[in-house]
Design an enzyme around this catalytic site. Structure first.
Site, PDB file in Angstrom:
ATOM      1  N   CYS A  18       0.836  -1.207   0.000  1.00 33.80           N
ATOM      2  CA  CYS A  18       0.000   0.000   0.000  1.00 33.80           C
ATOM      3  C   CYS A  18       0.867   1.251   0.000  1.00 33.80           C
ATOM      4  O   CYS A  18       1.341   1.685   1.055  1.00 33.80           O
ATOM      5  CB  CYS A  18      -0.926  -0.030   1.219  1.00 33.80           C
ATOM      6  SG  CYS A  18      -2.024   1.390   1.315  1.00 33.80           S
ATOM      7  N   CYS A  21      -0.520   4.163   1.991  1.00 35.95           N
ATOM      8  CA  CYS A  21      -0.368   4.000   3.449  1.00 35.95           C
ATOM      9  C   CYS A  21       1.078   4.252   3.891  1.00 35.95           C
ATOM     10  O   CYS A  21       1.314   4.882   4.918  1.00 35.95           O
ATOM     11  CB  CYS A  21      -0.727   2.583   3.878  1.00 35.95           C
ATOM     12  SG  CYS A  21      -2.264   1.972   3.195  1.00 35.95           S
ATOM     13  N   ASP A  22       2.026   3.712   3.144  1.00 34.48           N
ATOM     14  CA  ASP A  22       3.401   3.638   3.657  1.00 34.48           C
ATOM     15  C   ASP A  22       4.415   4.540   2.946  1.00 34.48           C
ATOM     16  O   ASP A  22       5.566   4.619   3.377  1.00 34.48           O
ATOM     17  CB  ASP A  22       3.882   2.175   3.586  1.00 34.48           C
ATOM     18  CG  ASP A  22       3.064   1.285   4.515  1.00 34.48           C
ATOM     19  OD1 ASP A  22       2.535   1.803   5.517  1.00 34.48           O
ATOM     20  OD2 ASP A  22       2.922   0.082   4.225  1.00 34.48           O
TER      21      ASP A  22
END
Ligand SMILES: Cc1cc2nc3c(=O)[nH]c(=O)nc-3n(C[C@H](O)[C@H](O)[C@H](O)COP(=O)(O)OP(=O)(O)OC[C@H]3O[C@@H](n4cnc5c(N)ncnc54)[C@H](O)[C@@H]3O)c2cc1C
Length: 309
Positions: free
Chosen positions: A131, A134-135
């Protein structure tokens, strides 16, 4: 006989459980083989509202579950193996055990496709990510490798250029599957370096508990090499966990559940929440949001059909 059964215990299922429990529906959550869902596979979550310093994924899930239990939600271990949605009450089977329910919330999530390497599994959440949204922020000024050649890989690679100083896209073919416009954006971007005809054969270094590099193999020449990197993003697609509902619930051509008027599926009394119905956003907060919608829709459905206790 239950009022509401919720299949799945990720952010969507647990949020649905909080709302359904507070509505006195005494929901039963079937936790599934991945109890707690995808957030249990990660470490720091920095974009879930309410946690200015971030929160560990498993801790966030534990808090959500406690909150649902606080209001009376019940939990059952195991996987649903079959459902019969042809008539109400619906039948939900878990092996030999059978449940009957007046309303059903499907929150079975989606699984990121992985390369299938042991070292990749060991470092998931510790430098291996599925992701970028997300990261990506964790890789400011660092080097990352993205695996894939479709639109997901192109989107992730371009997104990561906001943070990383170098993005290497490893693709097993000599041409991309991504749309022409995404290809052009990616190939024109000076931060992105393409590594063609190449596969990742190992992620280094599980012994250190972090990603330090990847072992690569050129599929044309067989030549092997090691590329040092700080992070590995696997962008080869996601698969919704919806096999169970084939032929009963409407899905799009790649298996994501189709919803209308909020969280309603084509079967009255069956609602869908989270990543199993969302191929676009796939975030904890959007999964939680649709979990809330599904519980409210289920509560109204039960009230209108006067089956609630
Ligand atoms: C490594 C990683 C890092 C991430 N980081 C972030 C982040 O920082 N921020 C963010 O917003 N999002 C992040 N995400 C995305 C986020 O985790 C997902 O969007 C979210 O978990 C989706 O929630 P969900 O409830 O829809 O599904 P999931 O979390 O996928 O949960 C699905 C649930 O369904 C259950 N299930 C499946 N099939 C069955 C069955 N047959 N019977 C019973 N149960 C079943 C599973 O056991 C599981 O409990 C990350 C994802 C990953 C993989």
């Amino acid at each position: 006989m239950r009022n509401v059964v919720i299949i799945g215990s990720g952010c969507a299922g647990l949020t649905a459980a909080i709302y359904a429990a507070r509505a006195n529906l005494n929901p039963l959550v079937v936790r599934g083989h991945e109890a707690g869902g995808q957030l249990t596979l990660t470490t720091l979550v920095e974009n879930y509202p309410g946690f200015p310093k971030g929160v560990q994924g498993p801790e966030l899930i534990e808090l959500m579950q406690k909150q649902a239990q606080e209001f009376g939600a019940e939990f059952l271990e195991g996987d649903v193996t079959r459902v019969d949605l042809s008539k109400r009450p619906f039948t939900v089977e878990m092996g030999k055990e059978t449940l009957q329910t007046q309303a059903l919330i499907v929150a079975t999530g989606a699984s990121a496709m992985l390369l299938g390497l042991e070292s990749e599994r060991q470092l998931l959440g510790h430098g291996v990510s599925t992701c970028a949204t997300c990261d990506g922020y964790f890789y400011r000024g660092k080097d990352v490798v993205v695996v894939g050649g479709g639109d997901t890989a192109a989107e992730d690679a371009l997104f990561l250029t906001r943070y990383a100083k170098q993005v290497n896209v490893v693709h097993r073919r000599d041409e991309l599957r991504a749309s022409k416009i995404m290809q052009k954006r990616m190939l024109d971007n000076k931060v992105i370096d393409m590594v063609w005809n190449t596969v990742v054969t190992e992620v280094l270094d599980p012994g250190k508990g972090e990603v330090t590099g990847v072992r690569l193999k050129n599929v044309e020449t067989g030549e092997e090499s090691v590329k040092e990197t700080d992070g590995l993003f696997i962008a080869i697609g996601h698969s919704p966990n919806t096999e169970l509902f084939k032929g009963q619930l409407e899905m799009n051509d790649v298996g994501y559940l189709v919803t209308h008027d909020g969280s309603r599926t084509n079967v009255p009394g069956v609602f869908a929440a989270g990543d199993c119905r969302d191929h676009v956003y796939r975030q904890a907060v959007t999964a939680a949001g649709t979990g809330c919608m599904a519980a409210i829709d289920a509560e109204r459905f039960l009230a209108e059909n006067s089956h609630a206790k």
